[in-house]
Enzyme design. Sequence first.
Site, PDB file in Angstrom:
ATOM      1  N   LYS A 111      45.541  46.284  41.496  1.00  0.00           N
ATOM      2  CA  LYS A 111      45.900  47.743  42.240  1.00  0.00           C
ATOM      3  C   LYS A 111      47.191  47.747  43.091  1.00  0.00           C
ATOM      4  O   LYS A 111      47.872  46.875  42.981  1.00  0.00           O
ATOM      5  CB  LYS A 111      44.543  48.030  43.168  1.00  0.00           C
ATOM      6  CG  LYS A 111      43.254  47.938  42.165  1.00  0.00           C
ATOM      7  CD  LYS A 111      43.106  49.294  41.448  1.00  0.00           C
ATOM      8  CE  LYS A 111      42.088  49.010  40.145  1.00  0.00           C
ATOM      9  NZ  LYS A 111      40.582  48.908  40.683  1.00  0.00           N
TER      10      LYS A 111
HETATM   11  C1  LIG Z   1      38.909  48.954  39.978  1.00  0.00           C
HETATM   12  C2  LIG Z   1      38.158  50.113  40.022  1.00  0.00           C
HETATM   13  C3  LIG Z   1      37.087  49.928  40.623  1.00  0.00           C
HETATM   14  C4  LIG Z   1      36.443  48.646  41.141  1.00  0.00           C
HETATM   15  O1  LIG Z   1      36.888  48.005  42.090  1.00  0.00           O
HETATM   16  P1  LIG Z   1      36.837  46.350  42.493  1.00  0.00           P
HETATM   17  O2  LIG Z   1      37.672  46.196  43.627  1.00  0.00           O
HETATM   18  O3  LIG Z   1      37.231  45.643  41.197  1.00  0.00           O
HETATM   19  O4  LIG Z   1      35.146  46.209  42.454  1.00  0.00           O
HETATM   20  C5  LIG Z   1      35.969  50.940  40.584  1.00  0.00           C
HETATM   21  N1  LIG Z   1      36.602  52.324  40.051  1.00  0.00           N
HETATM   22  C6  LIG Z   1      37.752  52.407  39.350  1.00  0.00           C
HETATM   23  C7  LIG Z   1      38.164  53.671  39.022  1.00  0.00           C
HETATM   24  C8  LIG Z   1      38.759  51.156  39.511  1.00  0.00           C
HETATM   25  O5  LIG Z   1      39.716  51.276  39.075  1.00  0.00           O
END
Ligand SMILES: *Cc1c(COP(=O)(O)O)cnc(C)c1O
Length: 404
Positions: A200
């Site tokens: 991210k």
């Molecule tokens: C990355 C993501 C998540 C989950 O995040 P984590 O930190 O990996 O638990 C949830 N929803 C979306 C749309 C994502 O891209």
Amino acid sequence: MTPRILAAGAAAGRRLVRTRPIPYGRHLITEEDIEAVVEVLRSEWLTTGPKVAAFEEAVAASVGARYAVSFSSGTAALHGAVFAAGLGPGDEAVTSPLTFCATANCLLYQGAVPVFADVLPDTLTLDPAEIRRRVTPRTKAILPVDYAGHPADLDDILALAEARGLIVIEDACQALGARFRDRRIGALSHMTVFSFHPVKHITTGEGGMVTTNYPEFARRLRMFRNHGIAQDPHERSTREPWHYEMVALGYNYRLSDIGCALGLSQLKRLEANIARRRAIAERYTAVWQGLPCIRPPTVRAGVSPAWHLYPIRLDLAALPQGRAGVFRALREAQIGVAVHHIPVHTHPYYRQRFGDQRGAYPVAEGAYEELLTLPIFHAMTDEEVSEVLAAVEDALRRASHPEG
Ligand SMILES: *Cc1c(COP(=O)(O)O)cnc(C)c1O
């Protein structure tokens, strides 16, 4: 994620040989980040110390929200938001099928039911007209997803929620730093959820955050991430000094001071990271918007996406070898393509639990067949962008001929 390794010889100035693919996304850690973490390792606090509060305040300020509550992952943060919204067994929430499964799973954790609604054909975010069709007397919330970092159609969704008394939990795990009508994503919905997974925009290793303007949601979020233990200081001061009360079933979803120190250091580069991602997206789009076999991602007027992903759509009629052919050719060329996302309702778990709903969301399902995610990350070099452009051109040429 393991860093891409270039073969020995690079230092000697010889031609670089790619031994690992260019990934679709990855983190960037600087010496400053490392120093910030080391400082915490040498300190009194490893978890729930001063860095947690500092990181929460910094994220709240960055998105323009009154409160930010950190969690051990984006998924835990989603779970916390569902709890804070008061969703329980029998309650329904309308969400997108074109997302990572965590968006819908977080409802199931609390016994609530995810009700999918189809997406808009351009941005692939929830279609407000489809939400309206799926709302029932049991609906308590809407969970829009800012797909690929492009904000959902928030004007319509917030108006609909307001009219029906629904809570909007925005899954902005892909959209930290995005803007909607010149406002930061993070204070528009009742609660907004972010992820700090390494792919991210900024990372804490694992980590997540809920931002909100509502003190009651913030209070419930803090309680939930700490076993459901009430945080009321007045309550504590009027009782025995050791007294505390667990008032709801919560979890240990705390983010550590180690992670928050990394996050604080990373947050300083958020603007730069987004700017770099936008520049890469613009370069891709400039080349591909004229090509017949590719549809670059749409950006709606008044929106500035965070460019978590760069998902193109392929014209399958022009590509006899299909998406699989293009995918294979690009992986062979060491381009780490991916597909986001397998529609949630088509996963075996969801089919077994809720019945086979395949065919019920034609826009999401049709888009899924054509989608291909190409590499975009803030550490990506101009040379890597050029490599992707050349490899895609080559892969499309090959895939547009019949096999054999
Ligand atoms: C990355 C993501 C998540 C989950 O995040 P984590 O930190 O990996 O638990 C949830 N929803 C979306 C749309 C994502 O891209």
